[in-house]
Design an enzyme around this catalytic site. Structure first.
Site, short mmCIF file in Angstrom:
data_model
loop_
_atom_site.label_atom_id
_atom_site.label_comp_id
_atom_site.label_asym_id
_atom_site.label_seq_id
_atom_site.Cartn_x
_atom_site.Cartn_y
_atom_site.Cartn_z
N THR A 26 0.83 -1.20 0.00
CA THR A 26 0.00 0.00 0.00
C THR A 26 0.86 1.26 0.00
O THR A 26 1.99 1.27 0.50
CB THR A 26 -0.95 0.05 1.22
OG1 THR A 26 -0.18 0.36 2.40
CG2 THR A 26 -1.67 -1.28 1.41
N ASP B 168 -5.19 1.57 3.13
CA ASP B 168 -4.91 0.49 4.08
C ASP B 168 -6.22 -0.14 4.53
O ASP B 168 -6.64 0.03 5.67
CB ASP B 168 -4.15 1.03 5.31
CG ASP B 168 -2.80 1.58 4.94
OD1 ASP B 168 -2.29 2.39 5.70
OD2 ASP B 168 -2.27 1.21 3.88
N SER C 6 8.43 1.41 15.04
CA SER C 6 8.65 2.54 15.94
C SER C 6 9.97 3.17 15.54
O SER C 6 10.23 3.38 14.36
CB SER C 6 8.63 2.08 17.39
OG SER C 6 8.88 3.14 18.28
N TYR D 176 6.70 13.94 16.93
CA TYR D 176 7.19 12.68 16.37
C TYR D 176 7.44 11.68 17.49
O TYR D 176 7.04 10.51 17.40
CB TYR D 176 8.46 12.93 15.57
CG TYR D 176 9.01 11.71 14.87
CD1 TYR D 176 8.32 11.15 13.79
CD2 TYR D 176 10.19 11.11 15.27
CE1 TYR D 176 8.81 10.02 13.13
CE2 TYR D 176 10.69 9.99 14.62
CZ TYR D 176 10.00 9.46 13.56
OH TYR D 176 10.48 8.33 12.92
N LYS E 120 5.58 7.98 18.29
CA LYS E 120 6.33 6.74 18.42
C LYS E 120 6.21 6.16 19.83
O LYS E 120 6.12 4.94 20.01
CB LYS E 120 7.80 6.96 18.06
CG LYS E 120 8.03 7.27 16.59
CD LYS E 120 7.51 6.17 15.67
CE LYS E 120 7.89 6.39 14.22
NZ LYS E 120 7.34 5.35 13.32
#
Length: 284
Positions: A45, A67, A136, A150, A154
């Site tokens: 994808t 997805d 991750s 960010y 994660k």
């Protein structure tokens, strides 16, 4: 705590893989690797299907723009790789920038994983179970200046994945692996690397984020300590196909392993430093 990934995993010879974010980097390298293995089946994808033109048009490869998938078949391996970095001064981040980052990094991963679990635990054609690789980062273990959202995304992937790994029943043979690469040599396109508009109070050369930027730029230009996406792809294939237990966490690269170890050792020192405050009234 409940144990996770308790049994060795055996990858079927004709396994079905679903990989998000196949337009570049780790996703592209892993998709290319799987395309070279005739018996493996791939659902690749990307935001724009035209970016998947590097993959051959064969019956074993399905290229999708979204997805999404149904429950009429089995999935053996899911790799949640889609994402982009957001860097800059946190005070200047807009609500839209923050929400889009969390939507892509965390909620996208959570959504695909949640849809994959009932497919994996259902026995279809004699096969049951699978592996979910949630990508991750070192950024999911350690926080650095100038990348707050960010890191938030994660860190969310880390906690959510560990919790889900402890929820699934051992008999389902569903394995969750949190993959934590350090620097990877990827060619970011315009959407894969975004930057928050600079904040005037953070422009000084002595600001921590500015100092980190210099260090990171040197590393990117030199390539020292940076992994090839193909090496990450080979490692994921090895973990899925070697017939052993799947690790809950998989730090990749010497930099990540060393910094993760240092972070754990530092946390232990921090715990010792606040023990008297933390355990008040309990007699030590």
């Amino acid at each position: 705590m409940n144990p996770v990934n308790t049994q060795p995993y055996t990858l079927p010879p004709d396994a079905i893989w679903l990989i998000t974010g196949c337009s570049s980097g780790i996703g592209q390298s892993l998709a290319t690797l799987l395309a070279s293995k005739p018996n493996q089946r791939l659902i690749a994808t990307a935001r724009n299907p035209s970016t998947l033109s590097y993959l051959p048009d064969t019956p074993n490869i399905l290229k999708l723009a979204l997805d999404h998938f149904g429950d009429a078949f089995h999935l053996d391996v899911v790799v949640n790789n889609a994402g982009y970095s957001l860097s800059g001064d946190t005070e200047a981040a807009t609500e839209e920038e923050a929400h889009l980052e969390m939507e892509t990094l965390f909620f996208g991963t959570a959504r695909v994983t949640a849809r994959a679990l009932p497919i994996m635990r259902k026995e279809v054609g004699g096969r049951k179970g699978g592996v979910v690789f949630n990508i991750s980062s070192l950024a999911g273990l350690c926080g650095f200046p100038g990348h707050a959202y960010y890191h938030a995304g994660k860190f969310a992937v880390e906690g959510w994945s560990e919790s889900v790994a402890r929820e699934v029943h051992p008999d389902w043979n569903v394995n969750i692996c949190i993959v934590e690469p350090s620097g990877v040599k990827t060619n970011f396109d315009g959407h894969s690397k975004a930057r928050i508009q600079a904040h005037p109070d953070y422009t000084g050369e002595d600001m921590p984020a500015r100092q980190l930027e210099k260090y990171v730029n040197i590393g990117i230009k030199s390539g020292i300590g940076m992994m090839e996406p193909s090496a990450v792809a080979e490692t994921l294939w090895s973990v899925a196909s070697r017939g052993e237990k799947v690790p809950l966490r998989l730090p990749l690269g010497a930099t990540c392993w060393k910094m993760a170890k240092a972070r754990c050792e530092g946390f232990l020192r921090e715990l010792d430093g606040v023990k008297e405050v933390s355990t008040f009234g309990e007699g030590g």
